[in-house]
Structures are given as structure tokens and as C-alpha cells.
Motif scaffolding. Structure first.
Motif, PDB file in Angstrom:
ATOM      1  N   MET A  17     -33.517 -39.967 -29.586  1.00 41.44           N
ATOM      2  CA  MET A  17     -33.611 -39.803 -28.131  1.00 41.44           C
ATOM      3  C   MET A  17     -32.261 -40.038 -27.456  1.00 41.44           C
ATOM      4  SD  MET A  17     -37.350 -41.494 -27.564  1.00 41.44           S
ATOM      5  CE  MET A  17     -38.224 -40.499 -26.356  1.00 41.44           C
ATOM      6  N   LYS A  18     -31.508 -41.008 -27.929  1.00 42.21           N
ATOM      7  CA  LYS A  18     -30.188 -41.282 -27.349  1.00 42.21           C
ATOM      8  C   LYS A  18     -29.241 -40.101 -27.581  1.00 42.21           C
ATOM      9  CE  LYS A  18     -26.897 -43.551 -25.376  1.00 42.21           C
ATOM     10  NZ  LYS A  18     -26.868 -43.641 -23.921  1.00 42.21           N
ATOM     11  N   LEU A  19     -29.277 -39.522 -28.781  1.00 40.91           N
ATOM     12  CA  LEU A  19     -28.436 -38.354 -29.055  1.00 40.91           C
ATOM     13  C   LEU A  19     -28.816 -37.192 -28.142  1.00 40.91           C
ATOM     14  CD1 LEU A  19     -28.214 -38.384 -32.949  1.00 40.91           C
ATOM     15  CD2 LEU A  19     -26.365 -38.797 -31.321  1.00 40.91           C
ATOM     16  N   LEU A  20     -30.115 -36.962 -27.973  1.00 44.06           N
ATOM     17  CA  LEU A  20     -30.556 -35.871 -27.102  1.00 44.06           C
ATOM     18  C   LEU A  20     -30.201 -36.149 -25.650  1.00 44.06           C
ATOM     19  CD1 LEU A  20     -34.005 -35.051 -28.726  1.00 44.06           C
ATOM     20  CD2 LEU A  20     -31.885 -33.727 -28.872  1.00 44.06           C
ATOM     21  N   GLU A  21     -30.248 -37.404 -25.254  1.00 48.63           N
ATOM     22  CA  GLU A  21     -29.841 -37.766 -23.893  1.00 48.63           C
ATOM     23  C   GLU A  21     -28.367 -37.418 -23.671  1.00 48.63           C
ATOM     24  OE1 GLU A  21     -30.559 -41.694 -21.340  1.00 48.63           O
ATOM     25  OE2 GLU A  21     -28.967 -41.971 -22.837  1.00 48.63           O
ATOM     26  N   ASN A  22     -27.542 -37.699 -24.671  1.00 49.31           N
ATOM     27  CA  ASN A  22     -26.097 -37.450 -24.560  1.00 49.31           C
ATOM     28  C   ASN A  22     -25.723 -35.979 -24.698  1.00 49.31           C
ATOM     29  OD1 ASN A  22     -25.723 -40.151 -24.253  1.00 49.31           O
ATOM     30  ND2 ASN A  22     -24.633 -40.481 -26.150  1.00 49.31           N
ATOM     31  N   HIS A  23     -26.455 -35.239 -25.541  1.00 49.70           N
ATOM     32  CA  HIS A  23     -26.051 -33.869 -25.870  1.00 49.70           C
ATOM     33  C   HIS A  23     -26.923 -32.797 -25.223  1.00 49.70           C
ATOM     34  CE1 HIS A  23     -23.004 -35.133 -28.754  1.00 49.70           C
ATOM     35  NE2 HIS A  23     -23.843 -36.085 -29.081  1.00 49.70           N
ATOM     36  N   GLY A  24     -27.969 -33.185 -24.538  1.00 49.38           N
ATOM     37  CA  GLY A  24     -28.822 -32.206 -23.872  1.00 49.38           C
ATOM     38  C   GLY A  24     -29.860 -31.604 -24.794  1.00 49.38           C
ATOM     39  N   ARG A  25     -29.422 -30.852 -25.771  1.00 50.42           N
ATOM     40  CA  ARG A  25     -30.341 -30.290 -26.757  1.00 50.42           C
ATOM     41  C   ARG A  25     -29.616 -30.184 -28.089  1.00 50.42           C
ATOM     42  NH1 ARG A  25     -31.214 -23.893 -26.632  1.00 50.42           N
ATOM     43  NH2 ARG A  25     -29.084 -23.374 -27.179  1.00 50.42           N
ATOM     44  N   MET A  26     -30.375 -30.349 -29.148  1.00 51.89           N
ATOM     45  CA  MET A  26     -29.799 -30.300 -30.491  1.00 51.89           C
ATOM     46  C   MET A  26     -30.844 -29.762 -31.461  1.00 51.89           C
ATOM     47  SD  MET A  26     -27.947 -34.062 -30.625  1.00 51.89           S
ATOM     48  CE  MET A  26     -26.799 -33.748 -31.956  1.00 51.89           C
ATOM     49  N   TYR A  27     -30.391 -29.222 -32.574  1.00 51.58           N
ATOM     50  CA  TYR A  27     -31.314 -28.832 -33.632  1.00 51.58           C
ATOM     51  C   TYR A  27     -31.242 -29.884 -34.737  1.00 51.58           C
ATOM     52  CZ  TYR A  27     -27.121 -26.618 -35.675  1.00 51.58           C
ATOM     53  OH  TYR A  27     -25.871 -26.370 -36.170  1.00 51.58           O
ATOM     54  N   GLY A  28     -32.247 -29.866 -35.611  1.00 43.88           N
ATOM     55  CA  GLY A  28     -32.400 -30.926 -36.602  1.00 43.88           C
ATOM     56  C   GLY A  28     -31.170 -31.234 -37.425  1.00 43.88           C
ATOM     57  N   TYR A  29     -30.601 -30.215 -38.060  1.00 40.74           N
ATOM     58  CA  TYR A  29     -29.433 -30.440 -38.909  1.00 40.74           C
ATOM     59  C   TYR A  29     -28.278 -31.020 -38.109  1.00 40.74           C
ATOM     60  CZ  TYR A  29     -25.605 -29.550 -42.175  1.00 40.74           C
ATOM     61  OH  TYR A  29     -24.517 -29.701 -43.002  1.00 40.74           O
ATOM     62  N   GLU A  30     -28.141 -30.553 -36.877  1.00 42.59           N
ATOM     63  CA  GLU A  30     -27.083 -31.060 -35.993  1.00 42.59           C
ATOM     64  C   GLU A  30     -27.262 -32.558 -35.744  1.00 42.59           C
ATOM     65  OE1 GLU A  30     -25.214 -29.712 -31.678  1.00 42.59           O
ATOM     66  OE2 GLU A  30     -27.290 -29.185 -32.153  1.00 42.59           O
ATOM     67  N   ILE A  31     -28.511 -32.984 -35.575  1.00 41.13           N
ATOM     68  CA  ILE A  31     -28.812 -34.408 -35.369  1.00 41.13           C
ATOM     69  C   ILE A  31     -28.395 -35.209 -36.600  1.00 41.13           C
ATOM     70  CG2 ILE A  31     -30.669 -36.114 -35.079  1.00 41.13           C
ATOM     71  CD1 ILE A  31     -32.123 -33.939 -33.361  1.00 41.13           C
ATOM     72  N   THR A  32     -28.767 -34.727 -37.791  1.00 42.91           N
ATOM     73  CA  THR A  32     -28.416 -35.466 -39.013  1.00 42.91           C
ATOM     74  C   THR A  32     -26.912 -35.594 -39.169  1.00 42.91           C
ATOM     75  OG1 THR A  32     -28.454 -33.501 -40.453  1.00 42.91           O
ATOM     76  CG2 THR A  32     -30.520 -34.737 -40.227  1.00 42.91           C
ATOM     77  N   GLN A  33     -26.191 -34.520 -38.860  1.00 40.12           N
ATOM     78  CA  GLN A  33     -24.732 -34.539 -39.012  1.00 40.12           C
ATOM     79  C   GLN A  33     -24.060 -35.435 -37.976  1.00 40.12           C
ATOM     80  OE1 GLN A  33     -23.202 -33.151 -41.823  1.00 40.12           O
ATOM     81  NE2 GLN A  33     -25.399 -33.210 -42.194  1.00 40.12           N
ATOM     82  N   LYS A  34     -24.588 -35.447 -36.765  1.00 40.36           N
ATOM     83  CA  LYS A  34     -24.014 -36.291 -35.708  1.00 40.36           C
ATOM     84  C   LYS A  34     -24.193 -37.768 -36.060  1.00 40.36           C
ATOM     85  CE  LYS A  34     -22.122 -35.268 -32.395  1.00 40.36           C
ATOM     86  NZ  LYS A  34     -20.659 -35.205 -32.176  1.00 40.36           N
ATOM     87  N   VAL A  35     -25.362 -38.130 -36.573  1.00 36.88           N
ATOM     88  CA  VAL A  35     -25.605 -39.521 -36.976  1.00 36.88           C
ATOM     89  C   VAL A  35     -24.651 -39.908 -38.096  1.00 36.88           C
ATOM     90  CG1 VAL A  35     -27.278 -41.063 -38.098  1.00 36.88           C
ATOM     91  CG2 VAL A  35     -28.001 -39.615 -36.193  1.00 36.88           C
ATOM     92  N   LYS A  36     -24.491 -39.030 -39.064  1.00 38.41           N
ATOM     93  CA  LYS A  36     -23.579 -39.291 -40.178  1.00 38.41           C
ATOM     94  C   LYS A  36     -22.148 -39.473 -39.671  1.00 38.41           C
ATOM     95  CE  LYS A  36     -22.752 -37.485 -44.792  1.00 38.41           C
ATOM     96  NZ  LYS A  36     -23.077 -36.390 -45.723  1.00 38.41           N
ATOM     97  N   GLU A  37     -21.746 -38.611 -38.740  1.00 37.95           N
ATOM     98  CA  GLU A  37     -20.395 -38.683 -38.170  1.00 37.95           C
ATOM     99  C   GLU A  37     -20.186 -39.982 -37.400  1.00 37.95           C
ATOM    100  OE1 GLU A  37     -18.243 -36.696 -34.335  1.00 37.95           O
ATOM    101  OE2 GLU A  37     -19.410 -35.334 -35.598  1.00 37.95           O
ATOM    102  N   ILE A  38     -21.119 -40.304 -36.514  1.00 39.85           N
ATOM    103  CA  ILE A  38     -20.999 -41.500 -35.671  1.00 39.85           C
ATOM    104  C   ILE A  38     -20.939 -42.767 -36.519  1.00 39.85           C
ATOM    105  CG2 ILE A  38     -22.228 -42.945 -33.989  1.00 39.85           C
ATOM    106  CD1 ILE A  38     -23.297 -40.269 -32.785  1.00 39.85           C
TER     107      ILE A  38
END
Length: 111
Positions: A17-38
């Protein structure tokens, strides 16, 4: 590392939810990669954990799904609904309180 994953598991919805709040909209793989990056690779979301969480939040009315064709494939984008924004704020407050309490416990001096 395995034990850390258990700690993260209880916060999975809040993380999403925090990632979606920050990025507006995301797809699943994008979420996994962003978490890994952060987390610099410390946290790896698996599809087996991510997609059930996304589907549950969607069924609870916290997420909207938009389908979009990208390079010949249909991609599902997730974004927060109005109630999802409120739930995100509630989850973040809960998590901040939890972290504060854990810090107080961790800072206790043995007597």
C-alpha cells in the motif's frame, strides 16, 4: 535471512500500500523489483506471497485494477481506491506505533 522474511510477512499489505501510495499505480513484477531495490536485496517478495495479497486487497475494496496492453501482453496495474488510501494511513500509523514500541523494548537496560 529466512527469519527476516517472517518479520516482513506481517507487514506485506502495508509495504504494498505504501508503494502504491508513492507511485500511483504499479504492476506486480514492478512491486517486487521496487521492494528489492529499496531494501538492497534484503527483501524478496515472491509471486506466491504478492498476488494473493493483491487479490485480497482488491476484494476488500482497497485496490482498483486497470488492464493495459504493453508490448502485446495484457498487464494488470494496481492502484489504491479511496478506502485504500484511508487503510494505508491506518496501517502506517499501526506500523509506526509497533516500531516505536519495539525500539523502547530494545533500548531497555538490564538491571
Amino acid at each position: 535471512m529466512k527469519k527476516q522474511q517472517q518479520l516482513y510477512k506481517g507487514s506485506l499489505n502495508t509495504i504494498i500500500m505504501k508503494l502504491l501510495e508513492n507511485h500511483g499505480r504499479m504492476y506486480g513484477y514492478e512491486i517486487t523489483q521496487k521492494v528489492k531495490e529499496i531494501t538492497e536485496g534484503e527483501m524478496n517478495l515472491t509471486e506466491g506471497a504478492l498476488y494473493p495479497a493483491l487479490h485480497k486487497m482488491e476484494s476488500e475494496g482497497f485496490l482498483d485494477v486497470e488492464m493495459e496492453r504493453v508490448e502485446g501482453r495484457v498487464r494488470k496495474y494496481y492502484k489504491l481506491t479511496e478506502s485504500g488510501v484511508k487503510e494505508t494511513n491506518n496501517k502506517l500509523e499501526e506500523l509506526e506505533s509497533f516500531v516505536r514500541n519495539m525500539q523502547q523494548i530494545m533500548n531497555l537496560k538490564l538491571s
